[in-house]
Design a protein around this motif. Structure first.
Motif, PDB file in Angstrom:
ATOM      1  N   ALA A  70       0.817  -1.220   0.000  1.00  6.49           N
ATOM      2  CA  ALA A  70       0.000   0.000   0.000  1.00  6.49           C
ATOM      3  C   ALA A  70       0.843   1.260   0.000  1.00  6.49           C
ATOM      4  O   ALA A  70       0.307   2.365  -0.120  1.00  6.49           O
ATOM      5  N   ILE A  71       2.150   1.109   0.126  1.00  3.02           N
ATOM      6  CA  ILE A  71       3.003   2.289   0.269  1.00  3.02           C
ATOM      7  C   ILE A  71       2.872   3.238  -0.921  1.00  3.02           C
ATOM      8  O   ILE A  71       2.675   4.452  -0.763  1.00  3.02           O
ATOM      9  N   GLU A  72       2.972   2.704  -2.121  1.00  2.13           N
ATOM     10  CA  GLU A  72       2.970   3.579  -3.298  1.00  2.13           C
ATOM     11  C   GLU A  72       1.650   4.347  -3.420  1.00  2.13           C
ATOM     12  O   GLU A  72       1.633   5.556  -3.660  1.00  2.13           O
ATOM     13  N   THR A  73       0.558   3.637  -3.245  1.00  4.52           N
ATOM     14  CA  THR A  73      -0.758   4.277  -3.400  1.00  4.52           C
ATOM     15  C   THR A  73      -0.990   5.343  -2.324  1.00  4.52           C
ATOM     16  O   THR A  73      -1.376   6.483  -2.614  1.00  4.52           O
ATOM     17  N   VAL A  74      -0.757   4.944  -1.077  1.00  2.00           N
ATOM     18  CA  VAL A  74      -1.019   5.870   0.023  1.00  2.00           C
ATOM     19  C   VAL A  74      -0.059   7.064  -0.007  1.00  2.00           C
ATOM     20  O   VAL A  74      -0.471   8.215   0.174  1.00  2.00           O
ATOM     21  N   ALA A  75       1.215   6.783  -0.290  1.00  6.63           N
ATOM     22  CA  ALA A  75       2.205   7.856  -0.315  1.00  6.63           C
ATOM     23  C   ALA A  75       1.880   8.864  -1.416  1.00  6.63           C
ATOM     24  O   ALA A  75       2.024  10.084  -1.226  1.00  6.63           O
ATOM     25  N   SER A  76       1.451   8.369  -2.583  1.00  8.68           N
ATOM     26  CA  SER A  76       1.103   9.265  -3.685  1.00  8.68           C
ATOM     27  C   SER A  76      -0.080  10.161  -3.327  1.00  8.68           C
ATOM     28  O   SER A  76      -0.084  11.368  -3.596  1.00  8.68           O
ATOM     29  N   HIS A  77      -1.094   9.544  -2.715  1.00  7.51           N
ATOM     30  CA  HIS A  77      -2.262  10.337  -2.315  1.00  7.51           C
ATOM     31  C   HIS A  77      -1.897  11.357  -1.244  1.00  7.51           C
ATOM     32  O   HIS A  77      -2.329  12.529  -1.286  1.00  7.51           O
ATOM     33  N   LEU A  78      -1.080  10.945  -0.272  1.00  7.84           N
ATOM     34  CA  LEU A  78      -0.666  11.841   0.790  1.00  7.84           C
ATOM     35  C   LEU A  78       0.155  12.998   0.227  1.00  7.84           C
ATOM     36  O   LEU A  78      -0.013  14.159   0.645  1.00  7.84           O
ATOM     37  N   ALA A  79       1.029  12.714  -0.741  1.00 11.16           N
ATOM     38  CA  ALA A  79       1.839  13.770  -1.354  1.00 11.16           C
ATOM     39  C   ALA A  79       0.958  14.799  -2.047  1.00 11.16           C
ATOM     40  O   ALA A  79       1.218  16.013  -1.989  1.00 11.16           O
ATOM     41  N   ARG A  80      -0.095  14.328  -2.732  1.00 10.98           N
ATOM     42  CA  ARG A  80      -1.001  15.271  -3.386  1.00 10.98           C
ATOM     43  C   ARG A  80      -1.736  16.128  -2.359  1.00 10.98           C
ATOM     44  O   ARG A  80      -1.943  17.329  -2.559  1.00 10.98           O
ATOM     45  N   MET A  81      -2.134  15.515  -1.251  1.00  9.48           N
ATOM     46  CA  MET A  81      -2.806  16.273  -0.200  1.00  9.48           C
ATOM     47  C   MET A  81      -1.871  17.333   0.389  1.00  9.48           C
ATOM     48  O   MET A  81      -2.291  18.464   0.657  1.00  9.48           O
ATOM     49  N   LEU A  82      -0.614  16.969   0.569  1.00  7.65           N
ATOM     50  CA  LEU A  82       0.353  17.922   1.093  1.00  7.65           C
ATOM     51  C   LEU A  82       0.543  19.091   0.133  1.00  7.65           C
ATOM     52  O   LEU A  82       0.568  20.264   0.542  1.00  7.65           O
ATOM     53  N   ALA A  83       0.657  18.793  -1.142  1.00 12.44           N
ATOM     54  CA  ALA A  83       0.867  19.845  -2.141  1.00 12.44           C
ATOM     55  C   ALA A  83      -0.316  20.801  -2.201  1.00 12.44           C
ATOM     56  O   ALA A  83      -0.160  22.019  -2.306  1.00 12.44           O
ATOM     57  N   SER A  84      -1.525  20.243  -2.113  1.00  8.90           N
ATOM     58  CA  SER A  84      -2.718  21.079  -2.206  1.00  8.90           C
ATOM     59  C   SER A  84      -2.911  21.955  -0.976  1.00  8.90           C
ATOM     60  O   SER A  84      -3.686  22.923  -1.015  1.00  8.90           O
ATOM     61  N   ARG A  85      -2.208  21.665   0.081  1.00  8.95           N
ATOM     62  CA  ARG A  85      -2.335  22.429   1.322  1.00  8.95           C
ATOM     63  C   ARG A  85      -1.082  23.223   1.646  1.00  8.95           C
ATOM     64  O   ARG A  85      -0.849  23.604   2.799  1.00  8.95           O
TER      65      ARG A  85
ATOM     66  N   ASP B  53       6.786  21.096  -0.359  1.00  4.23           N
ATOM     67  CA  ASP B  53       8.230  20.981  -0.161  1.00  4.23           C
ATOM     68  C   ASP B  53       8.600  20.200   1.096  1.00  4.23           C
ATOM     69  O   ASP B  53       9.786  20.031   1.403  1.00  4.23           O
ATOM     70  N   SER B  54       7.591  19.734   1.832  1.00  9.58           N
ATOM     71  CA  SER B  54       7.873  18.980   3.055  1.00  9.58           C
ATOM     72  C   SER B  54       8.356  17.579   2.712  1.00  9.58           C
ATOM     73  O   SER B  54       7.714  16.869   1.917  1.00  9.58           O
ATOM     74  N   PRO B  55       9.472  17.137   3.302  1.00 13.35           N
ATOM     75  CA  PRO B  55       9.955  15.772   3.034  1.00 13.35           C
ATOM     76  C   PRO B  55       8.910  14.736   3.478  1.00 13.35           C
ATOM     77  O   PRO B  55       8.230  14.921   4.494  1.00 13.35           O
ATOM     78  N   LEU B  56       8.786  13.673   2.722  1.00 13.29           N
ATOM     79  CA  LEU B  56       7.848  12.598   3.040  1.00 13.29           C
ATOM     80  C   LEU B  56       8.619  11.292   3.162  1.00 13.29           C
ATOM     81  O   LEU B  56       9.260  10.837   2.210  1.00 13.29           O
ATOM     82  N   PHE B  57       8.579  10.675   4.336  1.00 14.77           N
ATOM     83  CA  PHE B  57       9.262   9.407   4.595  1.00 14.77           C
ATOM     84  C   PHE B  57       8.220   8.316   4.818  1.00 14.77           C
ATOM     85  O   PHE B  57       7.119   8.582   5.300  1.00 14.77           O
ATOM     86  N   THR B  58       8.580   7.118   4.489  1.00 16.18           N
ATOM     87  CA  THR B  58       7.693   5.976   4.723  1.00 16.18           C
ATOM     88  C   THR B  58       8.397   4.960   5.605  1.00 16.18           C
ATOM     89  O   THR B  58       9.609   4.728   5.475  1.00 16.18           O
ATOM     90  N   VAL B  59       7.616   4.376   6.513  1.00 15.57           N
ATOM     91  CA  VAL B  59       8.117   3.318   7.395  1.00 15.57           C
ATOM     92  C   VAL B  59       7.145   2.158   7.265  1.00 15.57           C
ATOM     93  O   VAL B  59       5.967   2.278   7.609  1.00 15.57           O
ATOM     94  N   THR B  60       7.643   1.054   6.738  1.00 17.30           N
ATOM     95  CA  THR B  60       6.759  -0.092   6.501  1.00 17.30           C
ATOM     96  C   THR B  60       6.357  -0.732   7.826  1.00 17.30           C
ATOM     97  O   THR B  60       7.041  -0.612   8.846  1.00 17.30           O
ATOM     98  N   GLU B  61       5.257  -1.417   7.783  1.00 16.49           N
ATOM     99  CA  GLU B  61       4.762  -2.108   8.962  1.00 16.49           C
ATOM    100  C   GLU B  61       5.701  -3.264   9.259  1.00 16.49           C
ATOM    101  O   GLU B  61       5.946  -4.123   8.412  1.00 16.49           O
ATOM    102  N   GLY B  62       6.288  -3.291  10.453  1.00 12.05           N
ATOM    103  CA  GLY B  62       7.257  -4.335  10.775  1.00 12.05           C
ATOM    104  C   GLY B  62       7.155  -4.779  12.216  1.00 12.05           C
ATOM    105  O   GLY B  62       6.398  -4.222  13.011  1.00 12.05           O
ATOM    106  N   THR B  63       7.946  -5.754  12.556  1.00 15.41           N
ATOM    107  CA  THR B  63       7.932  -6.326  13.902  1.00 15.41           C
ATOM    108  C   THR B  63       8.969  -5.626  14.761  1.00 15.41           C
ATOM    109  O   THR B  63      10.122  -5.433  14.356  1.00 15.41           O
ATOM    110  N   VAL B  64       8.575  -5.240  15.952  1.00 16.85           N
ATOM    111  CA  VAL B  64       9.506  -4.590  16.873  1.00 16.85           C
ATOM    112  C   VAL B  64      10.238  -5.653  17.665  1.00 16.85           C
ATOM    113  O   VAL B  64       9.732  -6.764  17.861  1.00 16.85           O
ATOM    114  N   ASP B  65      11.428  -5.322  18.136  1.00 22.24           N
ATOM    115  CA  ASP B  65      12.214  -6.285  18.905  1.00 22.24           C
ATOM    116  C   ASP B  65      11.798  -6.243  20.376  1.00 22.24           C
ATOM    117  O   ASP B  65      10.831  -5.576  20.761  1.00 22.24           O
TER     118      ASP B  65
END
Length: 587
Positions: free
Chosen positions: A218-233, A237-249
């Motif tokens: 889902a990263i590509e789809t969600v990140a693209s939509h979020l980037a458009r929302m950021l641009a429209s608001r 120019d705000s950096p956008l980072f993604t952190v995948t769902e993972g297991t914590v130690d």
């Protein structure tokens, strides 16, 4: 952070002074009346004061301090886990139950500890070095895994179910040089976070976005939509980072690779003095610009408040001025020369017989009147008591009417109704002790009238015989003259009252002389007016004291606008003199 020139240092000092003055103007401009839209302005004013105290003024005074990165976002976005993972050890407690973060945690390099004393940042939060859930405390954690020049603060949830958490989160975000906004695939479109992001964009704050807990597919789809929302608001120019769902130690940390990009970016910022300076300048300048602009809205609201205060004050002033005028009129037009007052006076001087002979036998009348008063002290006392009762009734009647009118005027306005409800007493009636104070006022006036008569006669050796026996009677005669000052009655009543006054006038002239009588009557009249005014002013003060207690000085709107213009003038001077790259004041 790069050094600054003496010119910039001077501008910074001037700006600190101007911002302190602006804070004082905001603090002194309370908006106590419940006018339409005032809640929003009150909230804005409180936010501005908080940001000036928590961030803008301390940051400008410590411009070389480490950059503060506040990690904030929605409930369950994984902020605490992200902070622990960025630091590389467990410094803040994540949890399953919500809300989890109660006390903010600030992680800094050991060599930067001095920058975060209580007098430098968020001064209303106590500093502690142990874990706590106290929302009034700021946990300070020193860690050499955080690069020098950078501090990371884990804030409560901006949409917490607890109001105190939400307020604290907003306060911390307003104190950030850089906001690391954490959201998730499930929460990134929520309204509350976007309200904060809109405010950040409005003041040009530095913002980076972390899309956390996102499945790989889902990263590509969600990140693209979020980037458009950021641009429209306004945040394109705000950096956008993604952190995948993972297991914590076992320590609750994400794999190092999951946060490597964010950690590298923050480390690079901390190492690059120019880049770090630009982030601080951008956020600080934006905060100053927006606060100065929003101050004019508070000034407009203060102007509206003062206009309403004037309307309320006018309502009370008019009611009691009208009451004073009516008492003044009724105590001078013969109204009081009725009933027991008139009957007692006639008994004292035999009014009917004397009136018939007044024009032709003045000398005889004078002797007749003096003898009558000398022989009838009880009748003089009766008139005095009747005058006292009549005046007291008149004062009470008009005090009650004034209270009703003032209350009606205030009740027609929503702020007035609120003030009446909170007054602690029923202002629609005269004060409970008004009758007692009216009695004292009338007695004191009567006493002074007798003193006037006694003093005036002291130098009249030829009339000593009359004064020795007739001070009370002559005082009554003077009161009668005062009460028929304007001869405002009509018909038969006017003849009786007017005649009584004329008779009193002739009596007094026979004893004191024409000029002295006019002076005595004027003095007695003024004294009665003064005492009545003081009595009714004390009643009016029940209303005006409520207005004065609201503590909104008439100078408030002007002080706000002057302070805001001074800040804007310094910003302009900084841009003109040294340009953007050297000054933290910004465009």
């Amino acid at each position: 952070m790069s050094g600054s020139s003496p010119e910039v240092d001077k501008l910074n000092e001037q700006m600190v002074t101007a911002l302190v003055r602006l804070r004082s103007a905001l603090q002194e401009s309370a908006l106590p009346l419940d006018l339409p839209g005032v809640d929003e302005v009150r909230s804005s004013r409180a936010e501005m004061i908080d940001q000036l105290e928590d961030y803008v003024i301390p940051r400008l005074m410590s411009i070389q301090a480490p950059m503060l990165c506040v990690v904030g976002g929605s409930t369950g976005a994984g902020k605490s886990t992200l902070v622990n993972s960025l630091v590389g050890r467990r410094v803040t407690e994540p949890g399953v139950l919500r809300p989890t973060t109660r006390s903010p945690v600030l992680v800094h390099h050991p060599d930067d500890a001095d920058w975060f004393r209580q007098d430098r940042l968020l001064p209303d939060l106590a500093r502690v070095k142990h874990q706590t859930n106290d929302p009034e405390a700021l946990q300070l954690v020193a860690s050499d895994t955080v690069p020098q020049g950078l501090a990371i603060l884990d804030a409560p949830d901006i949409d917490s179910v607890e109001e105190r958490n939400r307020a604290l989160a907003a306060q911390l975000l307003a104190a950030a040089d850089l906001w690391l906004f954490v959201t998730s695939a499930a929460r990134y479109a929520d309204q509350v976070p976007w309200e904060f992001l809109r405010a950040a964009a409005e003041r040009s704050a530095a913002v980076a976005i972390v899309l956390d807990r996102t499945p790989d597919d889902a990263i590509e789809t969600v990140a693209s939509h979020l980037a458009r929302m950021l641009a429209s608001r306004g945040l394109k120019d705000s950096p956008l980072f993604t952190v995948t769902e993972g297991t914590v130690d076992a320590d609750g940390l994400l794999p190092a690779t999951s946060v490597a990009e964010i950690r590298s970016w923050l480390t690079a910022l901390a190492a690059d003095a120019e880049a770090r300076s630009e982030v601080v300048r951008q956020t600080l300048a934006g905060a100053v610009r927006v606060i100065a602009r929003r101050t004019h809205g508070v000034a407009d609201a203060a102007t509206d408040q003062l206009a309403m205060l004037d309307r309320l004050r006018e309502g009370a002033d008019t009611a009691y001025a009208d009451a004073l005028a009516k008492v003044d009129e009724a105590s001078a037009d013969g109204t009081l020369l009725r009933g027991e007052v008139l009957a007692g006076w006639q008994e004292c001087v035999g009014t009917g017989e004397l009136l018939r002979s007044l024009e032709n036998r003045v000398g005889w009348i004078r002797d007749r009147v003096v003898n009558a008063i000398k022989g009838k002290p009880q009748q003089a006392e009766r008139v005095t008591v009747a005058v006292e009762s009549g005046l007291e009734t008149l004062l009470l009647e008009h005090a009650e009417a004034a209270a009703e009118r003032a209350t009606a005027a205030w009740s027609s306005l929503a702020p007035g109704r609120t003030l009446l409800e909170d007054a602690g007493e029923d202002l629609s009636r005269a004060s409970r002790d008004f009758r007692r104070r009216a009695e004292r006022t009338v007695r004191d006036w009567q006493h002074d009238v007798l003193e006037m008569v006694r003093t005036e006669g002291a130098d009249k050796r030829g009339t000593a015989r009359f004064l020795a026996y007739g001070v009370n009677g002559l005082g009554v005669a003077l009161m009668v003259v005062v009460f028929a000052h304007t001869a405002g009655l009509t018909g038969a009543e006017a003849g009786i009252a007017g005649g009584s006054a004329v008779l009193g006038q002739k009596l007094l002239e026979a004893v004191f002389g024409d000029q002295a009588v006019r002076s005595l009557a004027a003095r007695a009249r003024r004294d009665l007016q003064r005492r009545t005014e003081e009595l009714l002013d004390a009643e009016r003060a029940r209303y005006t004291d409520l207005l004065d207690s609201l503590d909104l000085p008439p100078s408030a709107p002007g002080a706000l606008r002057d302070a805001a213009r001074r800040v804007d003038d310094l910003r302009f001077s900084a841009n003109q003199a040294v340009g953007r790259t050297d000054s933290p004041l910004g465009p």
